[in-house]
Scaffold this motif. Structure first.
Motif, PDB file in Angstrom:
ATOM      1  N   TYR A 164     -45.634 -28.955 -16.485  1.00 34.48           N
ATOM      2  CA  TYR A 164     -47.032 -29.386 -16.874  1.00 34.48           C
ATOM      3  C   TYR A 164     -47.815 -28.019 -16.729  1.00 34.48           C
ATOM      4  O   TYR A 164     -47.463 -26.987 -16.037  1.00 34.48           O
ATOM      5  CB  TYR A 164     -47.656 -30.455 -16.046  1.00 34.48           C
ATOM      6  CG  TYR A 164     -47.608 -30.192 -14.416  1.00 34.48           C
ATOM      7  CD1 TYR A 164     -48.433 -29.515 -13.764  1.00 34.48           C
ATOM      8  CD2 TYR A 164     -46.297 -30.596 -13.612  1.00 34.48           C
ATOM      9  CE1 TYR A 164     -48.420 -29.095 -12.594  1.00 34.48           C
ATOM     10  CE2 TYR A 164     -46.279 -30.400 -12.265  1.00 34.48           C
ATOM     11  CZ  TYR A 164     -47.431 -29.594 -11.986  1.00 34.48           C
ATOM     12  OH  TYR A 164     -47.337 -29.318 -10.522  1.00 34.48           O
ATOM     13  N   MET A 165     -49.074 -28.015 -17.255  1.00 35.75           N
ATOM     14  CA  MET A 165     -49.796 -26.858 -17.300  1.00 35.75           C
ATOM     15  C   MET A 165     -50.725 -26.885 -15.855  1.00 35.75           C
ATOM     16  O   MET A 165     -51.476 -27.700 -15.761  1.00 35.75           O
ATOM     17  CB  MET A 165     -50.791 -26.976 -18.352  1.00 35.75           C
ATOM     18  CG  MET A 165     -51.708 -25.600 -18.459  1.00 35.75           C
ATOM     19  SD  MET A 165     -50.597 -24.264 -18.700  1.00 35.75           S
ATOM     20  CE  MET A 165     -52.096 -22.824 -18.769  1.00 35.75           C
ATOM     21  N   PRO A 166     -50.349 -26.192 -14.792  1.00 36.95           N
ATOM     22  CA  PRO A 166     -50.836 -26.214 -13.434  1.00 36.95           C
ATOM     23  C   PRO A 166     -52.500 -25.581 -13.581  1.00 36.95           C
ATOM     24  O   PRO A 166     -53.318 -26.138 -12.631  1.00 36.95           O
ATOM     25  CB  PRO A 166     -50.206 -25.449 -12.548  1.00 36.95           C
ATOM     26  CG  PRO A 166     -49.649 -24.213 -13.456  1.00 36.95           C
ATOM     27  CD  PRO A 166     -49.542 -24.761 -15.057  1.00 36.95           C
ATOM     28  N   TRP A 167     -52.907 -24.785 -14.444  1.00 38.45           N
ATOM     29  CA  TRP A 167     -54.270 -24.190 -14.324  1.00 38.45           C
ATOM     30  C   TRP A 167     -54.985 -24.875 -15.848  1.00 38.45           C
ATOM     31  O   TRP A 167     -54.462 -24.447 -16.772  1.00 38.45           O
ATOM     32  CB  TRP A 167     -54.245 -22.758 -14.534  1.00 38.45           C
ATOM     33  CG  TRP A 167     -53.785 -21.869 -13.543  1.00 38.45           C
ATOM     34  CD1 TRP A 167     -53.221 -22.685 -11.984  1.00 38.45           C
ATOM     35  CD2 TRP A 167     -53.698 -20.670 -12.826  1.00 38.45           C
ATOM     36  NE1 TRP A 167     -52.612 -21.675 -11.106  1.00 38.45           N
ATOM     37  CE2 TRP A 167     -53.133 -20.691 -11.658  1.00 38.45           C
ATOM     38  CE3 TRP A 167     -53.837 -19.370 -13.598  1.00 38.45           C
ATOM     39  CZ2 TRP A 167     -52.880 -19.311 -11.059  1.00 38.45           C
ATOM     40  CZ3 TRP A 167     -53.618 -18.196 -13.116  1.00 38.45           C
ATOM     41  CH2 TRP A 167     -52.880 -18.066 -12.005  1.00 38.45           C
ATOM     42  N   GLY A 168     -56.087 -25.369 -15.325  1.00 39.82           N
ATOM     43  CA  GLY A 168     -56.991 -25.617 -16.482  1.00 39.82           C
ATOM     44  C   GLY A 168     -57.981 -24.943 -16.982  1.00 39.82           C
ATOM     45  O   GLY A 168     -58.103 -23.609 -16.581  1.00 39.82           O
TER      46      GLY A 168
END
Length: 625
Positions: free
Chosen positions: A354-358
């Motif tokens: 998943y993408m950890p940084w938004g």
């Protein structure tokens, strides 16, 4: 060796395989939990003779109805796994229901000279994994043509072995394949109908390729291939062997080799070839080395290695971890502009599930004119994560392959657990490099502007976090804005290395909040405090309190209020942040010394010298509600 078909056994076989292969994972740690068990079925086909021939290495003259249960020691088996063998006899049918759930692999034995025994094999009553054609010494032909349709019908059948208990033909091979079916199952890796690897396997191997591609050029060059080989198999490839591997790929795949390096397609092709040729233990070795379990998910033990953090201790990244993260940044900063574009950042986190940084991170850390995360902001975000949530940091490092690339036992090797703060105060020195400053202030006092100014921004930018860099003794500071609810301050709100009290000089009632917080929570503590007179560009109004802020600081032996404003054309002064960091670094220094201009001169000179030497301090400012 026979080619291995798929393995995805029905009737509890999936669970049984999972049980044994998890035992195999522990074998690598010198701990054996699960023994591979072999069950034998079908009457008068020589299954008991097979077992007795294996043990005695000669054909028995007298064969009982059923052999006693035996355990073969690990040191005499190819896979170094103790093997428990259970014989089954039709005379003892009541035992079958008990034997099957306990077995990790079932060997279905038939007689090659008895067609009725072959027909019984196809009955769905069985949970077949290995077909064993016994008594091959009695015939001159092979039963494989008869068996192949059955193997094609049941994907649970791993392979078929023809053997003879009488002349000991293929006896050891039988048990080798039985162990192999449990320890290195084909089912999770390969789909025989499509003649290709399954998507989960492709996904896992793709991540492994990207982690191993150290320069991120989409190719595994000779150095990267050798490092991969040593990592997984503890031995490098000889130059000729390396060239032979690439030649095999070249002959079968047009774009499998590029610039004399192995592409992702070539890498996946090789593993498909290994599986199709019955060498799927090679693929399993690679998968398990990179942290994957039997379901091709990253093992929890791999992502979250043990790390003990005692109370009043903090967690920081050590030098090796920062070097690793720097290499990851350089690997993905393709245009070498010291910033990560959205595409480069997405590529960096492509090895994550998943993408950890938004998108909010871009408003949290230092960015360039295009709004892209800079090298400074990138490392600061990692510092913040490590300090606030070390388990998440371990997980992230696991996805990036830290323990493998840095050649460490686990991600925990990249974390430093500091000693208790009380010891630092006693010894009047600290080994820590990350400090926490909690920022208190009433609503509208200027806390947000104070944090944003640290990023060189004005009030047009707002976020709950602010992370930046300064140059002071190679130390890092974390600032946390506390929500102004005086009656509900938690232990986390009060646990810090320094307190920052912010009031609005243009609001006559703003200072009162700061005074109350100090007197109730920090007046008798050893935590250093600093008063910030925010919005100093506005006319100063007398505070409606019993004494002026300056007098208050004098009475409580605090440094005088520090004027601050972010409403300037130029970037706000960073001197105040240097002072906060220095106070956190020297909590044992008396408040009288803190008021001394000589002390600040010494600190400033020291900070300047280290800045010239290039020791950057990554300071983290955190703002939450």
């Amino acid at each position: 060796m026979s080619l291995i078909s798929s393995l995805h056994a029905r009737i509890n076989c999936t669970a049984l395989v999972r049980q044994c292969t998890s035992g195999y994972a522990k074998i690598n740690k010198k701990k054996i939990v699960t023994e591979s068990s072999l069950g034998f079925s079908t009457a008068k086909v020589g299954k008991t003779s097979l077992i007795m021939s294996l043990v005695s290495e000669e054909f028995p003259d007298v064969v009982p109805y059923r052999a006693e249960e035996i355990t073969i020691p690990a040191d005499v088996t190819p896979e170094r796994v103790p093997t428990h063998i259970v014989d089954y006899s039709g005379t003892f049918k009541c035992c079958l229901c008990c034997c099957l759930p306990q077995a990790n692999v079932i060997c279905i034995v038939y007689s090659v000279n008895n067609k009725k025994s072959i027909e019984k094999v196809s009955c769905i009553y069985w949970v077949p994994l290995i077909l064993v054609g016994n008594k091959s010494d009695l015939v001159e032909h092979s039963s494989m043509e008869t068996i192949l349709p059955i193997m094609n019908q049941y994907s649970e059948i791993e392979t078929c072995v023809e053997c003879s208990a009488k002349n000991l033909k293929n006896i050891s091979e039988l048990f080798y394949y039985a162990q192999k079916a449990v320890l290195h199952p084909t089912g999770p890796l390969y789909c025989p109908e499509k003649k290709d690897m399954k998507q989960l396997c492709i996904k896992a191997l793709t991540r492994i390729f990207k982690v191993s591609d150290l320069d991120n050029d989409g190719i595994l060059n000779d150095n990267e291939l050798n490092f991969f080989q040593r990592t997984c198999f503890n031995t490098p490839l000889e130059p000729q062997a390396l060239e032979d591997v690439k030649n095999v790929v070249r002959k079968n795949l047009i774009d499998g080799v590029c610039d004399n390096g192995l592409t992702l397609k070539g890498f996946l092709f090789l593993h498909t070839l290994f599986i199709q040729r019955g060498r799927h233990e090679t693929t399993w070795t690679v998968l398990r080395r990179f942290g994957y379990d039997d379901d091709l998910e990253l093992n929890q033990d791999y992502l979250f290695p043990p790390l003990k953090v005692p109370p009043d201790c903090t967690t920081e990244l050590n030098h090796n971890a920062y070097l690793f993260l720097q290499s990851v940044f350089d690997k993905h900063d393709k245009d070498r502009d010291c910033a990560l574009s959205p595409e480069e950042l997405k590529d960096l986190f492509d090895v994550f599930p998943y993408m950890p940084w938004g998108a909010d991170v871009n408003n949290t850390v230092c960015t360039n004119d295009q709004g892209w995360i800079t090298y400074q902001g990138y490392l600061s975000q990692w510092t913040l994560t490590t300090y606030l949530d070390v388990q998440r940091c371990l997980e992230y490092l696991g996805y990036l392959g830290y323990s493998i690339i840095a050649e460490q036992e686990s991600q925990a090797a990249g974390i430093t657990v500091t000693r208790d703060k009380k010891i630092d105060l006693q010894k009047k020195q600290t080994q820590r490099s990350v400090f926490r400053c909690n920022v208190f202030g009433d609503v509208g006092s200027g806390k947000s502007g104070f944090l944003q100014a640290f990023l060189g921004r004005n009030l047009m930018h707002r976020s709950y976090y602010a992370i930046s860099t300064t140059y002071v003794y190679d130390h890092r500071s974390l600032l946390h804005e506390v929500f102004p609810d005086f009656d509900y301050l938690s232990d986390a709100d009060l646990a810090c290395d320094i307190v920052c009290l912010v009031y609005d000089v243009s609001n006559p009632y703003s200072f009162e909040y700061c005074a109350k917080v100090f007197k109730q929570y920090f007046m008798d503590s050893k935590t250093p405090c600093m008063m910030i007179a925010a919005k100093s560009d506005l006319p100063e109004i007398k505070q409606m309190y019993g004494c002026s802020p300056l007098e208050f600081c004098r009475r409580h032996k605090m440094p005088p209020p520090q004027s601050f404003t972010c409403n300037t054309a130029a970037a706000p002064s960073r001197d105040i942040y240097t002072k906060l960091t220095t106070m956190a670094m020297y909590p044992h220094v008396s408040q009288a010394d803190l008021k001394s201009s000589t002390f600040w001169l010494r600190a400033s000179v020291g900070a300047t010298v280290f800045a010239v030497l290039g020791f950057a301090m990554y300071r983290v400012l955190l703002k939450t509600r």
